[in-house]
Motif scaffolding. Structure first.
Motif, PDB file in Angstrom:
ATOM      1  N   LEU A  73      -5.636  -4.592  -9.118  1.00 34.49           N
ATOM      2  CA  LEU A  73      -5.130  -4.339  -9.781  1.00 34.49           C
ATOM      3  C   LEU A  73      -4.226  -4.023  -8.718  1.00 34.49           C
ATOM      4  CD1 LEU A  73      -3.552  -3.713 -12.170  1.00 34.49           C
ATOM      5  CD2 LEU A  73      -4.560  -1.103 -12.006  1.00 34.49           C
ATOM      6  N   GLU A  74      -3.028  -4.030  -7.870  1.00 37.08           N
ATOM      7  CA  GLU A  74      -2.303  -3.323  -6.982  1.00 37.08           C
ATOM      8  C   GLU A  74      -1.553  -2.114  -7.044  1.00 37.08           C
ATOM      9  OE1 GLU A  74       0.544  -6.715  -5.538  1.00 37.08           O
ATOM     10  OE2 GLU A  74      -0.919  -8.155  -6.333  1.00 37.08           O
ATOM     11  N   ILE A  75      -2.250  -1.481  -6.578  1.00 36.06           N
ATOM     12  CA  ILE A  75      -1.053   0.526  -6.599  1.00 36.06           C
ATOM     13  C   ILE A  75      -0.443   0.661  -5.384  1.00 36.06           C
ATOM     14  CG2 ILE A  75      -2.028   2.939  -7.253  1.00 36.06           C
ATOM     15  CD1 ILE A  75      -4.618   1.263  -8.545  1.00 36.06           C
ATOM     16  N   THR A  76       0.135   1.319  -6.048  1.00 39.36           N
ATOM     17  CA  THR A  76       0.882   2.264  -4.530  1.00 39.36           C
ATOM     18  C   THR A  76       0.851   3.663  -4.299  1.00 39.36           C
ATOM     19  OG1 THR A  76       2.632  -0.193  -3.620  1.00 39.36           O
ATOM     20  CG2 THR A  76       2.698   2.142  -2.676  1.00 39.36           C
ATOM     21  N   ILE A  77       0.717   4.226  -3.953  1.00 44.01           N
ATOM     22  CA  ILE A  77       1.057   6.030  -4.044  1.00 44.01           C
ATOM     23  C   ILE A  77       1.618   6.484  -2.885  1.00 44.01           C
ATOM     24  CG2 ILE A  77      -0.715   8.030  -4.132  1.00 44.01           C
ATOM     25  CD1 ILE A  77      -2.295   4.926  -3.682  1.00 44.01           C
ATOM     26  N   ARG A  78       3.160   7.133  -3.107  1.00 46.03           N
ATOM     27  CA  ARG A  78       3.751   7.166  -2.936  1.00 46.03           C
ATOM     28  C   ARG A  78       4.528   8.772  -2.630  1.00 46.03           C
ATOM     29  NH1 ARG A  78       7.535   3.674  -0.420  1.00 46.03           N
ATOM     30  NH2 ARG A  78       7.035   2.097  -1.828  1.00 46.03           N
ATOM     31  N   LEU A  79       4.871   9.850  -2.244  1.00 46.30           N
ATOM     32  CA  LEU A  79       5.374  10.642  -1.535  1.00 46.30           C
ATOM     33  C   LEU A  79       6.414   9.948  -1.581  1.00 46.30           C
ATOM     34  CD1 LEU A  79       2.704  13.023   0.104  1.00 46.30           C
ATOM     35  CD2 LEU A  79       3.277  13.132  -1.610  1.00 46.30           C
ATOM     36  N   ASN A  80       7.409  11.373  -2.471  1.00 46.98           N
ATOM     37  CA  ASN A  80       8.951  11.094  -2.473  1.00 46.98           C
ATOM     38  C   ASN A  80       9.063  12.346  -2.411  1.00 46.98           C
ATOM     39  OD1 ASN A  80       9.011   8.131  -2.282  1.00 46.98           O
ATOM     40  ND2 ASN A  80       8.705   7.791  -4.241  1.00 46.98           N
ATOM     41  N   SER A  81      10.693  12.401  -2.274  1.00 46.94           N
ATOM     42  CA  SER A  81      11.601  14.063  -2.551  1.00 46.94           C
ATOM     43  C   SER A  81      12.544  13.386  -3.381  1.00 46.94           C
ATOM     44  CB  SER A  81      11.653  14.852  -1.201  1.00 46.94           C
ATOM     45  OG  SER A  81      12.661  15.399  -2.033  1.00 46.94           O
ATOM     46  N   GLU A  82      13.058  14.486  -4.624  1.00 48.35           N
ATOM     47  CA  GLU A  82      14.222  14.438  -4.921  1.00 48.35           C
ATOM     48  C   GLU A  82      15.502  14.757  -4.250  1.00 48.35           C
ATOM     49  OE1 GLU A  82      14.947  16.539  -8.748  1.00 48.35           O
ATOM     50  OE2 GLU A  82      12.808  16.231  -9.546  1.00 48.35           O
ATOM     51  N   ASP A  83      15.156  15.567  -3.300  1.00 45.60           N
ATOM     52  CA  ASP A  83      16.238  15.795  -2.072  1.00 45.60           C
ATOM     53  C   ASP A  83      16.727  15.403  -0.889  1.00 45.60           C
ATOM     54  OD1 ASP A  83      16.991  17.844  -4.334  1.00 45.60           O
ATOM     55  OD2 ASP A  83      15.535  18.911  -3.875  1.00 45.60           O
ATOM     56  N   ALA A  84      15.745  15.101  -0.596  1.00 42.65           N
ATOM     57  CA  ALA A  84      16.069  14.683   1.101  1.00 42.65           C
ATOM     58  C   ALA A  84      14.699  13.616   1.322  1.00 42.65           C
ATOM     59  CB  ALA A  84      15.826  16.285   2.055  1.00 42.65           C
ATOM     60  N   ALA A  85      15.307  13.157   2.563  1.00 44.75           N
ATOM     61  CA  ALA A  85      14.287  12.058   2.794  1.00 44.75           C
ATOM     62  C   ALA A  85      12.684  12.439   3.462  1.00 44.75           C
ATOM     63  CB  ALA A  85      15.551  10.990   4.097  1.00 44.75           C
ATOM     64  N   MET A  86      12.286  12.461   3.619  1.00 44.82           N
ATOM     65  CA  MET A  86      11.152  12.728   3.403  1.00 44.82           C
ATOM     66  C   MET A  86      10.405  12.006   5.548  1.00 44.82           C
ATOM     67  SD  MET A  86       8.552  13.898   0.654  1.00 44.82           S
ATOM     68  CE  MET A  86       7.902  14.866   2.064  1.00 44.82           C
ATOM     69  N   GLU A  87      10.186  12.246   6.778  1.00 41.32           N
ATOM     70  CA  GLU A  87      10.288  11.935   7.709  1.00 41.32           C
ATOM     71  C   GLU A  87       9.117  11.674   7.939  1.00 41.32           C
ATOM     72  OE1 GLU A  87      12.355  14.024  11.048  1.00 41.32           O
ATOM     73  OE2 GLU A  87      14.004  13.977   9.535  1.00 41.32           O
ATOM     74  N   SER A  88       8.373  10.787   9.175  1.00 43.47           N
ATOM     75  CA  SER A  88       6.656  10.197   9.044  1.00 43.47           C
ATOM     76  C   SER A  88       6.019  10.796   9.417  1.00 43.47           C
ATOM     77  CB  SER A  88       6.935   9.037   9.804  1.00 43.47           C
ATOM     78  OG  SER A  88       7.790   8.811  10.892  1.00 43.47           O
ATOM     79  N   GLU A  89       6.901  11.652  10.495  1.00 49.07           N
ATOM     80  CA  GLU A  89       5.965  13.276  11.306  1.00 49.07           C
ATOM     81  C   GLU A  89       5.690  13.723  10.334  1.00 49.07           C
ATOM     82  OE1 GLU A  89      10.608  14.612  11.735  1.00 49.07           O
ATOM     83  OE2 GLU A  89       9.277  12.201  12.250  1.00 49.07           O
ATOM     84  N   GLU A  90       5.763  14.026   9.570  1.00 45.20           N
ATOM     85  CA  GLU A  90       5.593  15.415   8.283  1.00 45.20           C
ATOM     86  C   GLU A  90       3.824  14.485   7.215  1.00 45.20           C
ATOM     87  OE1 GLU A  90       8.383  16.427   5.301  1.00 45.20           O
ATOM     88  OE2 GLU A  90       9.621  16.059   6.527  1.00 45.20           O
ATOM     89  N   PHE A  91       4.013  13.561   7.416  1.00 47.44           N
ATOM     90  CA  PHE A  91       2.612  12.656   6.820  1.00 47.44           C
ATOM     91  C   PHE A  91       1.343  12.057   8.054  1.00 47.44           C
ATOM     92  CE2 PHE A  91       6.117  11.741   4.401  1.00 47.44           C
ATOM     93  CZ  PHE A  91       5.868  11.798   3.066  1.00 47.44           C
ATOM     94  N   VAL A  92       0.799  12.084   7.917  1.00 44.83           N
ATOM     95  CA  VAL A  92      -0.821  12.130   8.791  1.00 44.83           C
ATOM     96  C   VAL A  92      -1.804  11.356   7.850  1.00 44.83           C
ATOM     97  CG1 VAL A  92      -2.797  13.163   9.826  1.00 44.83           C
ATOM     98  CG2 VAL A  92      -0.828  14.456   9.777  1.00 44.83           C
TER      99      VAL A  92
END
Length: 162
Positions: A73-92
């Motif tokens: 099974l191929e699964i994708t876990i994604r963090l998103n926001s309704e209001d604004a783009a999230m930037e890569s430096e916000e994630f570790v």
């Protein structure tokens, strides 16, 4: 009778647990499509693996991780926001492509302080990429869930690998 037993014994059921503690919400309420999946408003800043498998992809923005379960099974876990783009430096990101992981293994961390300044409605979506391999999918009703709670029970079609 033997035939039905054979089918049950050989059917593949994949149970996914919540990758993050939070409140399940209908996909339609996220402002984005999460077809073949669910969405969760997180109550913490760490995302865990919903299944055992191998990391197959990490998005360039560092907000999505894909994995292939042991059952195919191929699964994708994604963090998103309704209001604004999230930037890569916000994630570790705590894993790399090719890593073999267990259920509950930490995948990524993010800071509520960084993201709250940019977006009120953060959610994590868990989606199945290869729905053509899925015979049926069951999800619990919208509720508050913890890391050990199941969020999807998926019956794989006969004949796929695993």
């Amino acid at each position: 009778m033997m035939r039905n037993w054979f089918k049950r014994k050989n059917s593949k059921i994949v149970t996914l647990v919540s990758p993050i503690a939070g409140n399940m919400i209908p996909c339609k309420d996220t402002g984005q499509a999460c077809k073949g999946g669910i969405a969760i408003q997180p109550l913490e800043g760490r995302v865990h693996s919903p299944a055992a498998g191998r990391i197959t992809h990490i998005s360039p923005e560092n907000n999505a991780i894909s994995l292939m379960t042991e059952q195919g099974l191929e699964i994708t876990i994604r963090l998103n926001s309704e209001d604004a783009a999230m930037e890569s430096e916000e994630f570790v990101i705590l894993v790399k492509e090719g890593d073999h992981i267990t259920v509950g293994a930490p995948l990524m961390e993010f800071s509520f302080q960084l993201t709250d300044a940019k977006a009120e409605n953060i959610y994590s979506s868990i989606s199945v990429s290869n729905m053509d391999q899925v015979e049926s999918m069951e999800v619990p009703p919208a509720q508050t869930i913890g890391l050990d709670d199941w969020v999807m029970r998926i019956k794989m079609k006969p004949g796929n690998r695993g």
